[in-house]
Each structure stands twice: as C-alpha cells, then as structure tokens.
Design a protein around this motif. Structure first.
Motif: not given
Lengths: 348, 527
Positions: A68-93
């Motif tokens: 899967n050389f197209g892994l960046p596609l999945g990574i982008i989904a993960g990044l979107l999740g990460a920044v959304t989570s930080i935007e919401i601002g709930i810490p921890g697990v």
C-alpha cells in the motif's frame, strides 16, 4: 546443526544478517559512549509508533493489491481526526478516541473510493497507489490552509487562520496511550507499555480477521483470483474491503504515532510515510502477495532498530554530527534494498 | 522419415513412424488430438523443445541426405517452411512487411561503408512488389499494404502462407490446421492455392481435422494414432468414414471395459437451452442439453470446438447467455456464486490456473469452496460475534479425502504446488466433493496425469455417481474414456451439439460427429 539450518531457512538470510548487524551495533554502542539502555528504549518506542502503520500493509498484500504505497491517504484521515480532536480540546485517552472516531469514518470513505480505483488498474496497483498517496498529500496542502479550524494551538499566529505545519499535542494527549502501564528504569529507559498493548490488540484483531470467512476469502483472492471466483467469491469486493481496512489502519497508525511523537505533522509530513512501512514489512520477510503478523513484528523491530542505532553509533564513532545524513542514507538504503526484493518477487 | 520415435519424460508419444514425401506431393496428416502430429512436425522442423527433452529416435532424410536440425533456423535454411496454428505476425505491420520480415530487400547508402550492412535502408517499393507477388501466387484478393491488425483471420492465415512462399528456397511446406479458422469459401481458395503450389514443385504436409478437405486435395493420406501410423492410403482408395474409424477406433476394449447394462434414466436435473459462452478458444454458439438425474453424461469433441465452454458458461466463469434451469429453477448466468448455490460444482480443465491455490496447503484447497458457499468449517468466537476457521475440522476433512482419494503427500499442510499433477487433480475433485454437489462438472479430469491416477479419478467419479447419486457431467477429449464411464455422450462441434448418442454406439459414429461430417439439420430431423 540441523536446527540452525532449519532456523536459517525459515527466517531467511536477509533477516539473519540484518539482525546480526543490529546486534553488532548494540555491542559497539557502549564503547563509543552510546547508552545501551537509552538505545533500546528508543528502539522500542519507535517500534510501537510505527507498528500499526506496518500492520496496515497486511490486508492489501493478502488480497493481492500489493504494497500500500497509498498509505498517505489513510494518514490524512488520521490527521483530520487528530486536528479535529485538538480543536474540540478534550485531553487524555478520550481525546485520542475522539480523534480515532473522526478519522475512521473518513478513512472508510477514502479507502472505499481508493479501492474502486485500484480495482480498475489490476496489475498496476502499486504504481497507481504511489501517485494516489502523493496527489492526496498535495491536495491536502491546500485543504489544511482552507479548512475552518480555529484553535489557537493550531493556526498560524500572524494570520489567525490556516493550520501550522507542526502542531504540538502537548497538553492534549501527548503519550496518553503510551503511558498506560508504562514504566521507567533509571534515567534513560522508558517502556511505552500502553502502546505495545494497543499494537498487540491490533495484531490480534488482524490475526483473527484473517481467520474469518472474509479473511480467508481475501487471502485466496490474493493467492489465486480465478480460484476464488470459481468458488463464488466476489474478487472486487474483497479487494475493496482490504483497501478500506488498510486505509483505516493507516489512520489509526498515524494517531498512535503522533501521540507518542508529540507532534502532528501536516502538509508534506505524510508524503514519505508509506516507504518506511513498506520497507519494514518487506525486511520482515513478506513478499508482495504474502504477509504474516510475524513479518510485521520482526520487520518493524529490525527496520526501526537499525534506523535508531546506526546514526547514533556511527556519529559517535566518527565524532562529527552527521546523524541526519547517516539516517537518510540508512533509511533510504534499506528502502532501496526492500524495493529490489519487490522486483524479484514480481519476476518469479 | 524413417523409424522416428519420441518420448517426453518416459511418456511415449511417437513410435517408429516412417513417411516419404515426393517433390510436389501433398500429404495429408490426420489424427486425434494428442496422436503425435505436432510432435512429428516439431521433429521435422528442429524445434528446440525436442532437443531439450532428449532428442528423438530414427532419422530424417531430405533429398537423400540425412538432416539433423538443431534449431528451426537450420530447417529454414533447408527450405522447410511451417505455418503454425497460432499466428506469428506483427499486428502493426502491413501484409507485405510481414511477408518479407527479416528478409527485407536492402538499398545501399553511404552509411553502410562506415557501419556495415545493418544500416542499409529498406527498399519499400520492392517490399510491396514482393508482397503482391506472394499474395498473387495464392490467388487471393488482398491489399499487401493493409495492416495485419485490420485483417480478418482468414487473411492473416494467407499472409502466413504467403510469407513461406516468398522464401525462394521453400521446398517443403507444413500447414498445421490452416483451414480451422477459415470460412468455407476461404478454405476453398486455400485448397486451390495448395494445389498450385504443389504444381510449382513444392511439397506440402497438410494437417487438418476436416477430412473432406484432406480427401479433396491430398495425394497421400497418413493416419496417426497414439504415435503410430495406422493407415497410409490414397484418396481414391478411401472415404471419410474409413479415415474416421482409423482415427478413433483403437483396440482399447480391454483397458476400459464396460461391465454393466444401460441404466434407467431419471428426470431432467439440468436443462441448458440455447447457451452461448464467450470463452476464448472454446466458443460455444448454441447448445441445448438435457441432463438427467443420476446419470454420467459425457461431452466430447475435438479441442477448440466449445466443449469446455459449456461447463465454464453454466458455472458463470465466462460471459454467457441463454437459459439454464437446475431442478426446474432458472440459474442466473455470469455469477459463479449463484451457480454454486444451486448445488452444482465444477472441476475445471485449467487445474493450475483456476482449480488450485498452489501456494496454500492441501487442506485449504479442499475446504475453501465449502467454507465460502456453505459456511462449513467455521466455529463461533466470543459468543458468536465472529466465526473463525475451525482448523481441527478442516484438517480432519482434508485427511479423510487424502485417504479416500489416495492423495500422495506429506500431510494436509503441504503446499499443493509440491504435488504431482495426478494428486493435484484429486485435490480438485476433493474440493468439489466437499460441497456435496448434486451435479458435478468435470472437465478434462485425466489430462496430463498418469495411468494410476487416471484410474482413481475415474473410479471415484463412478463411485460418487453410483453411491451418492451425484449427477456427473464429464467433459473430455478422450472419447474412449467417455465411452468407458458415461451413459450418454454429446459431441460438440463448432460450438453446437453435433449429436447425442448412448455410450454403446460405435466409435466410428462419434468420430464422424466430431469431424462435423454428419449434417446437423438431418440429425435434428431424424430424432
């Protein structure tokens, strides 16, 4: 003698040689004043960080879609999740779980579309996948600027909008999963138990999945599509499922990576992310159409171990700061080696 | 040719063949598939495959001199030309360019002085002149400037022959089934062309399954069977019927003896109506069949006539149309899953391509279809949330088939690719049996396997049919094999059913059906 021979045959020479090289590095380390405990700790942390992304290679290899050389596609989904989570601002697990909850559905949708595309280019998956990865990264370079995220932790200070290239997760969920049950021995040795547990859980899940009816069908599609079809398996569906699974694992993988690393890297960050993962699984002994969980674990340890140890040991040996140069030489060298293996398997 | 013999890996395909061919004579070579025609021609042509597999016995003389070609180029130098069944033309080149390929007329230019012959330029007008000449000799209307890719198959065939004619030295021309792809009128033109060539002093060996063509054009007819010449005659002393009986009528009664009386016929289980299947090389045009419950139904015919396409079409492996009813229910075509669901199963002719997972263990190969289609060999996990493979049940099932089918292997975990062809075939059968099918298609079940495995395979089929009442549809190129275990046999010719006969009918009759010598329309009317 026979046992040794058997072991060598089973493990494969490349792995034995790389393992011996890694061992040699650990032996040399104390003599050039590199701390062994810190090195081992580094290797373990890197292993945990990258493990899930390497695991993401398995479903697509098994279904015959290649690496899967197209892994960046999945990574982008993960990044979107990460920044959304930080935007919401709930810490921890909980923050990480939110990141994953956002990332997974996005990954499913992207993976589905990616799967449809790959079904149209049978035989040339890996080339197409590479460009899917590259172009999606380029596209997101625009999106990161445009998307309406507001958190002051993430946007450019002077403009007040557009996400920064590097976002710290410190204060949100830095090492939230790593720290579950983690322990410290001395000043230098840290064991990210939680991250290992999570990786173990993922591996177990994948192992069980490959034993289900769907998993079996997927492996068969990779092994001989015509056989699978004659047994009533829908080849395209199986391939799509494998691509979705791989993309989702890529998304989860990057979130695990970030929580340990401490930073979310946007823009060109995901660009080359697929290559270390691809190399790791190949070095672990997988071929382009056959991979096991063992390949993932061994490959990740060897690849990340070499990547951690070589720069620090050689740097100390020659007494100049060349760590970055050496890291690039070593990591790309290993990628090159792994990719030559791809070619060989393809020919035979 | 004197006393020519050849064996592949201890498997004898040619025995003591003697042939003579005069200048300007046309020799017709006929025989069933696998009778040794191609091997004989490969020896004559010095194909490397012959040398790689241990050479041949006997001697080949050309103009009284012993010839021993180590590769096809030697044969070409001696003036032997061959037109193969498969085209070896370059699609993007014109007819004329293909005709003169690698023998292009050259024109001098100054660069030749500096860099040698390879840089001389090609003489285009000369090419098209030679192309035109060669085509004219065949008496065909064809523009030598057309691209090969735009030609109908018949014309491609003519181009191949034109190429051989263009070679100045050609003295002996081997035509391997040149008329198979031609329409009747095209075939006529070719036959006329052959006679003209013979008149010009070129000897021709003509291989064909169309017996009337052979009789029409040849000066001498040789029938090969099981690697031996069984008949050498001239057209005025024989007829189609006679040749056909020589081709198929072997004394195999002792090898495949039938021991039972014809059985009662059950009701229709599978009804195929106007089926067409687009399977490359095995095109099925319009086939209607009624298969009855509990019988062993044979489908025979020469290679490429469409007999294999029928099973592939009904099982949904190749694009197909028409109507298929199983136990009265319509079966949707083009979906293997639907066909399997009705209770049909198939063992396909392409063992390694479709039939097996070569890298996976024996056990997987056997249980996979049953697992996918019928959810067998699964056990619940976490209170039924998932179901995973039940490795123990799988191993047991695999072991039971290994025992009952005498599969020779280390254990059930051995990868299938390490097994011999016969054992692989048994695994294909086991895979089909594991689904407990009501109707089983087996295509070429004995192709490429040794005699012992052949016997096990045929007996197993018989046993499943007799004891479990599985209806079996067996497709095979070997007529005698069909006659030994089937109740009724349909012969397929040119994509349609040429006729259905009880297995006890004389083999001459089947031979004629295979060769399309029985008028299909008369056949229908007589029934």
């Amino acid at each position: 003698m026979k046992n040794i021979k058997n072991f060598l045959e089973k493990a494969g020479w490349p792995r034995v040689i790389i393992a011996l090289f890694l061992l040699a590095l650990f032996v040399i380390a104390p003599f050039v004043e590199v701390r062994v405990d810190a090195s081992i700790s580094d290797t373990l942390v890197r292993f945990g960080m990258n493990g899930v992304m390497v695991l993401a290679m398995v479903p697509m290899i098994q279904s015959g879609c290649g690496l899967n050389f197209g892994l960046p596609l999945g990574i982008i989904a993960g990044l979107l999740g990460a920044v959304t989570s930080i935007e919401i601002g709930i810490p921890g697990v909980l923050g990480i779980l939110i990141a994953m909850a956002v990332a997974v559905p996005i990954a499913v949708i992207l993976g589905w579309a990616y799967g449809l595309l790959l079904n149209r280019v049978k035989g040339g998956e890996m080339m197409i996948a590479t460009y899917v990865g590259f172009s999606s990264v380029a596209f997101m370079c625009i999106m990161w600027l445009v998307l309406p995220y507001k958190s002051s932790n993430m946007v450019w200070g002077y403009a007040g909008k557009g996400l920064r290239t590097t976002i710290s997760v410190e204060g949100f969920w830095h090492q939230a999963i790593s720290d579950i049950g983690s322990f410290q021995i001395g000043d230098f040795f840290y064991c990210p138990t939680g991250m290992f547990l999570f990786f173990g859980l993922m591996c177990l899940g994948m192992w069980l999945f490959l034993k289900t009816k769907t998993g079996t069908a997927m492996t068969t599609v990779g092994s001989n599509p015509e056989y699978a079809r004659s047994s009533g398996v829908n080849i395209d569906n199986m391939r799509t499922i494998s691509v979705i699974l791989s993309t989702v694992l890529g998304a989860i993988g990057i979130i695990i990576y970030e929580q340990s690393f401490g930073f979310v890297q946007l823009y060109m960050g995901p660009f080359y992310m697929a290559f270390p993962a691809v190399s790791a699984i190949l070095i672990g002994g997988a071929s382009v159409h056959k991979a096991t969980i063992m390949n993932v674990i061994i490959g990740t340890i060897l690849f990340q171990g070499i990547l951690t140890m070589t720069p620090s040991v050689i740097n100390s040996m020659i007494q100049t700061d060349m760590s970055e140069v050496i890291r690039i030489i070593v990591s790309n060298g290993m990628i090159l080696y792994a990719l030559t293996r791809v070619m060989r398997v393809k020919k035979s | 040719m004197e006393g020519v013999g050849k064996s592949y890996y201890g498997n004898r395909v040619l025995k003591n063949v003697n042939l003579t061919l005069e200048k300007g004579e046309i020799l017709g070579l006929v025989g069933e598939n696998g009778a040794g025609k191609s091997t004989l021609m490969n020896i004559l042509f010095g194909m490397t495959v012959i040398r790689d597999t241990g050479g041949y016995e006997g001697k080949v003389y050309i103009d009284g001199k012993e010839a021993n070609f180590s590769n096809p180029f030697d044969a070409l130098d001696e003036g032997i030309g061959m037109v193969h069944q498969e085209f070896s033309l370059i699609p993007g080149f014109t007819v004329a360019e293909n005709v003169v390929l690698n023998r292009e007329p050259m024109k001098y230019n100054p660069l030749v002085e500096a860099f040698g012959e390879r840089l001389s330029t090609i003489d285009r007008p000369e090419i098209s002149r030679r192309g035109k000449d060669a085509v004219a000799k065949l008496n065909v209307v064809m523009d030598p400037e057309t691209l090969i890719s735009e030609l109908p198959v018949g014309h491609k065939q003519f181009t191949e022959i034109a190429r051989e004619i263009d070679k100045k030295k050609t003295r002996l021309l081997v035509l391997d089934e040149p008329t198979a792809v031609l329409t009747e009128s095209e075939a006529d033109i070719l036959l006329k062309a052959m006679k003209r060539l013979a008149g010009m002093g070129i000897s021709i060996i003509f291989i064909s399954h169309r017996l009337h063509e052979i009789i029409e054009v040849c000066d001498k007819i040789v029938v090969l069977r099981d690697g031996e010449i069984v008949e050498e005659t001239t057209p005025d002393k024989t007829d189609v019927m006679d040749i056909a009986s020589h081709m198929v009528g072997r004394s195999v009664a002792d090898a495949f003896q039938r021991d039972e009386a014809p059985r009662e016929e059950g009701e229709t289980i599978l009804s195929v109506q106007h089926l067409w299947v687009d399977m490359p090389g095995e095109l099925v045009r319009d086939v209607s069949l009624e298969i009855r419950r509990g019988e062993i139904f044979g489908i025979g015919g020469l290679a490429g006539q469409g007999k294999l396409g029928i099973a592939n079409g009904v099982m949904g492996m190749f694009p197909a149309g028409g109507k298929v009813f199983f136990e009265g229910e319509p079966v949707p075509l083009n979906h293997p899953r639907e066909s399997l669901r009705t209770g049909m199963a198939a063992v396909f002719e392409d063992r390694r391509g479709v039939g097996l997972l070569l890298e996976e263990p024996i056990s997987w190969n056997i249980i996979f279809t049953a697992l996918q289609m019928q959810d067998k060999f699964l056990k619940p996990l976490m209170g039924g949330l998932f179901r995973i493979r039940d490795e123990k049940a799988i191993a047991e099932e695999a072991r039971s088939y290994i025992k009952s089918l005498e599969i020779r292997c280390v254990d059930e975990n051995q990868p299938v690719q390490e097994l011999s062809g016969g054992n692989q075939q048994k695994i294909c059968l086991a895979k089909a049996f594991a689904t407990h099918p009501k109707l089983l298609f087996v295509a070429e079940p004995t192709r490429g396997i040794d005699v012992g495995a052949k016997r096990v395979v045929l007996e197993t089929l018989k046993e499943y049919n007799r004891r479990r009442g599985t209806t079996v549809v067996m497709i095979s190129s070997e007529l005698e094999e069909l006659r030994s275990i089937c109740d009724r046999i349909a012969i397929i010719n040119e994509g349609t059913v040429a006729g259905i006969r009880p297995a006890s009918a004389p083999s001459t009759e089947f031979g004629l059906l295979m060769l399309g010598e029985v008028d299909a329309k008369a056949e229908v009317e007589s029934r």
